[in-house]
Motif scaffolding. Sequence first.
Motif, PDB file in Angstrom:
ATOM      1  N   VAL A  90       0.871  -1.183   0.000  1.00 48.51           N
ATOM      2  CA  VAL A  90       0.000   0.000   0.000  1.00 48.51           C
ATOM      3  C   VAL A  90       0.908   1.233   0.000  1.00 48.51           C
ATOM      4  N   VAL A  91       0.534   2.229  -0.808  1.00 47.33           N
ATOM      5  CA  VAL A  91       1.268   3.500  -0.790  1.00 47.33           C
ATOM      6  C   VAL A  91       0.409   4.559  -0.126  1.00 47.33           C
ATOM      7  N   VAL A  92       1.027   5.343   0.754  1.00 48.03           N
ATOM      8  CA  VAL A  92       0.357   6.528   1.311  1.00 48.03           C
ATOM      9  C   VAL A  92       0.890   7.729   0.550  1.00 48.03           C
ATOM     10  N   ILE A  99      -1.470  16.989  -6.309  1.00 51.08           N
ATOM     11  CA  ILE A  99      -0.403  16.112  -6.830  1.00 51.08           C
ATOM     12  C   ILE A  99      -0.822  14.652  -6.680  1.00 51.08           C
ATOM     13  N   GLY A 100      -1.575  14.363  -5.633  1.00 49.27           N
ATOM     14  CA  GLY A 100      -2.063  12.992  -5.441  1.00 49.27           C
ATOM     15  C   GLY A 100      -2.847  12.518  -6.652  1.00 49.27           C
ATOM     16  N   ALA A 101      -3.703  13.394  -7.173  1.00 53.88           N
ATOM     17  CA  ALA A 101      -4.500  13.027  -8.357  1.00 53.88           C
ATOM     18  C   ALA A 101      -3.582  12.735  -9.543  1.00 53.88           C
ATOM     19  N   GLU A 102      -2.511  13.531  -9.675  1.00 53.16           N
ATOM     20  CA  GLU A 102      -1.556  13.299 -10.772  1.00 53.16           C
ATOM     21  C   GLU A 102      -0.831  11.970 -10.598  1.00 53.16           C
ATOM     22  N   ASN A 103      -0.670  11.541  -9.347  1.00 55.57           N
ATOM     23  CA  ASN A 103       0.064  10.298  -9.070  1.00 55.57           C
ATOM     24  C   ASN A 103      -0.788   9.038  -9.210  1.00 55.57           C
ATOM     25  N   ALA A 114      -3.664   2.749  -3.108  1.00 56.36           N
ATOM     26  CA  ALA A 114      -3.099   4.003  -2.612  1.00 56.36           C
ATOM     27  C   ALA A 114      -4.090   4.728  -1.702  1.00 56.36           C
ATOM     28  N   LEU A 115      -3.503   5.377  -0.686  1.00 57.52           N
ATOM     29  CA  LEU A 115      -4.263   6.288   0.173  1.00 57.52           C
ATOM     30  C   LEU A 115      -3.876   7.701  -0.208  1.00 57.52           C
ATOM     31  N   TYR A 116      -4.860   8.574  -0.277  1.00 57.72           N
ATOM     32  CA  TYR A 116      -4.624   9.991  -0.567  1.00 57.72           C
ATOM     33  C   TYR A 116      -5.069  10.807   0.646  1.00 57.72           C
ATOM     34  N   GLN A 117      -4.735  12.108   0.624  1.00 57.39           N
ATOM     35  CA  GLN A 117      -5.061  12.966   1.763  1.00 57.39           C
ATOM     36  C   GLN A 117      -6.231  13.893   1.438  1.00 57.39           C
ATOM     37  N   GLY A 118      -6.619  14.658   2.456  1.00 57.98           N
ATOM     38  CA  GLY A 118      -7.827  15.471   2.358  1.00 57.98           C
ATOM     39  C   GLY A 118      -7.786  16.570   1.317  1.00 57.98           C
ATOM     40  N   GLY A 119      -6.602  16.930   0.846  1.00 52.10           N
ATOM     41  CA  GLY A 119      -6.514  17.965  -0.179  1.00 52.10           C
ATOM     42  C   GLY A 119      -6.966  17.499  -1.553  1.00 52.10           C
ATOM     43  N   VAL A 146      -8.137   9.688   2.920  1.00 49.41           N
ATOM     44  CA  VAL A 146      -8.275   9.977   4.352  1.00 49.41           C
ATOM     45  C   VAL A 146      -8.680  11.457   4.433  1.00 49.41           C
ATOM     46  N   VAL A 147      -9.846  11.725   4.990  1.00 48.48           N
ATOM     47  CA  VAL A 147     -10.375  13.089   4.945  1.00 48.48           C
ATOM     48  C   VAL A 147      -9.502  14.051   5.754  1.00 48.48           C
ATOM     49  N   SER A 148      -9.672  15.336   5.508  1.00 47.42           N
ATOM     50  CA  SER A 148      -8.769  16.349   6.056  1.00 47.42           C
ATOM     51  C   SER A 148      -8.818  16.382   7.580  1.00 47.42           C
ATOM     52  N   CYS A 149      -7.911  17.129   8.124  1.00 42.98           N
ATOM     53  CA  CYS A 149      -7.806  17.247   9.589  1.00 42.98           C
ATOM     54  C   CYS A 149      -9.122  17.709  10.208  1.00 42.98           C
ATOM     55  N   ASN A 150      -9.713  18.752   9.628  1.00 41.18           N
ATOM     56  CA  ASN A 150     -10.965  19.270  10.197  1.00 41.18           C
ATOM     57  C   ASN A 150     -12.103  18.268  10.017  1.00 41.18           C
ATOM     58  N   THR A 151     -12.167  17.634   8.870  1.00 42.32           N
ATOM     59  CA  THR A 151     -13.233  16.659   8.610  1.00 42.32           C
ATOM     60  C   THR A 151     -13.056  15.433   9.501  1.00 42.32           C
ATOM     61  N   THR A 152     -11.813  15.031   9.715  1.00 41.73           N
ATOM     62  CA  THR A 152     -11.538  13.929  10.645  1.00 41.73           C
ATOM     63  C   THR A 152     -12.023  14.301  12.045  1.00 41.73           C
TER      64      THR A 152
END
Length: 346
Positions: A90-92, A99-103, A114-119, A146-152
Amino acid sequence: MPVARTHEDMLKVGVNGYGTIGKRVADAVVAQPDMELVGVAKTRPNFEAERAVAKGYSLYAAIEERADQFVKADIELAGLVDELVEESDVVVDATPSGIGAENKSLYEAHDTPALYQGGEDAEMVDTSFNARANFADASGAEHVRVVSCNTTGLSRLVAPLEAEYGIEKVRATLVRRAGDPAQSGRGPVNDILPNPISLPSHHGPDVQTIFPDLAIDTLGLKVPATLMHMHSVNVSLEAEPDAEEVRELLEGESRLFVVPERFGIDGAGKLKEFALDAGRPRGDLWENCLWGESVSMEGNDLYLFQAIHQESDVVPENVDAVRAVAGTADAAESVETTNDALGIGF
Ligand SMILES: NC(=O)C1=CN([C@@H]2O[C@H](COP(=O)(O)OP(=O)(O)OC[C@H]3O[C@@H](n4cnc5c(N)ncnc54)[C@H](OP(=O)(O)O)[C@@H]3O)[C@@H](O)[C@H]2O)C=CC1
Ligand SMILES: O=C(OP(=O)(O)O)[C@H](O)COP(=O)(O)O
């Protein structure tokens, strides 16, 4: 007690993007009894690259054309990001927003979940993720956000209230830090910004990626602070428990730290000082920090304040999302293992 694992059993995790979130996720992966950090990827040889290698992490070049910069800076490279992705179960992805979308195609090319971040946008993934609320939705998924800090922070609070009482509506005002401590270019420096000015802020719709039927309105501001975000929350419940009962419910949640009155903690500054005194790495606060004495009920309306450490609250969620995607644990097992390994809870 976690079961001892052989080298072959360990989940192999790669971290692409070694900044605020990525470096913390890498450390958290290393702390897990069932995970092995394959390595981390960066675009350039700065202080973070130096520290990663000094810690013994294998460092991969995220951009092939820039690999020679690491060689010139005398920083040892283990290879290119393609190799990191290929070797990982698994890649985080903890690269900057967008950039996550580009990756995504890189991970697909290697058939590596793959896991992506809230951005990143919710539309680019199979599911958005919060361990407390929807762990099972990520089972076997290829792309998870993984949803953003505030959403988490909001999701961790909503989940037990929804389960115990039912929720008519959530109204939350988010007083957001301007930037992280190392982000010297961020602002405002001397201002108070409604941000976004138009309502709702993106946080409400983002919480609905976890709770699709939840009625929630959010308002956002940005202030000249770097330490934490602060939420002023009103939840109209479908029941009328007293404040003490609600407080006890919230105190029973492993990732909610209900700050006791006796600590004399009056804000984010003292919370961070407390975390440092408690020996937390980087002064991290993985839990929502919720003031016990702010928990109030007026009829069916709950009110409270909670502070969210933007740099670290999503870190245990990323660790749990790795297990969810790999299918190696259920929610309760994973959360317990993560909490024990990191030392979550005061
Ligand atoms: N910071 C926060 O408060 C939170 C952030 N998030 C989300 O987490 C994600 C990451 O944010 P954050 O850690 O703050 O960002 P940072 O800017 O701190 O870290 C991202 C790192 O990725 C590296 N990078 C840039 N381009 C690439 C690339 N093409 N490939 C690999 N690495 C790259 C950069 O380092 P270098 O160029 O030196 O390699 C940079 O340090 C975003 O989606 C953000 O919205 C979520 C919750 C909270
Ligand atoms: O996801 C975050 O905040 P947000 O939930 O307000 O978008 C992180 O704190 C990153 O915010 P930033 O986009 O202001 O760096």
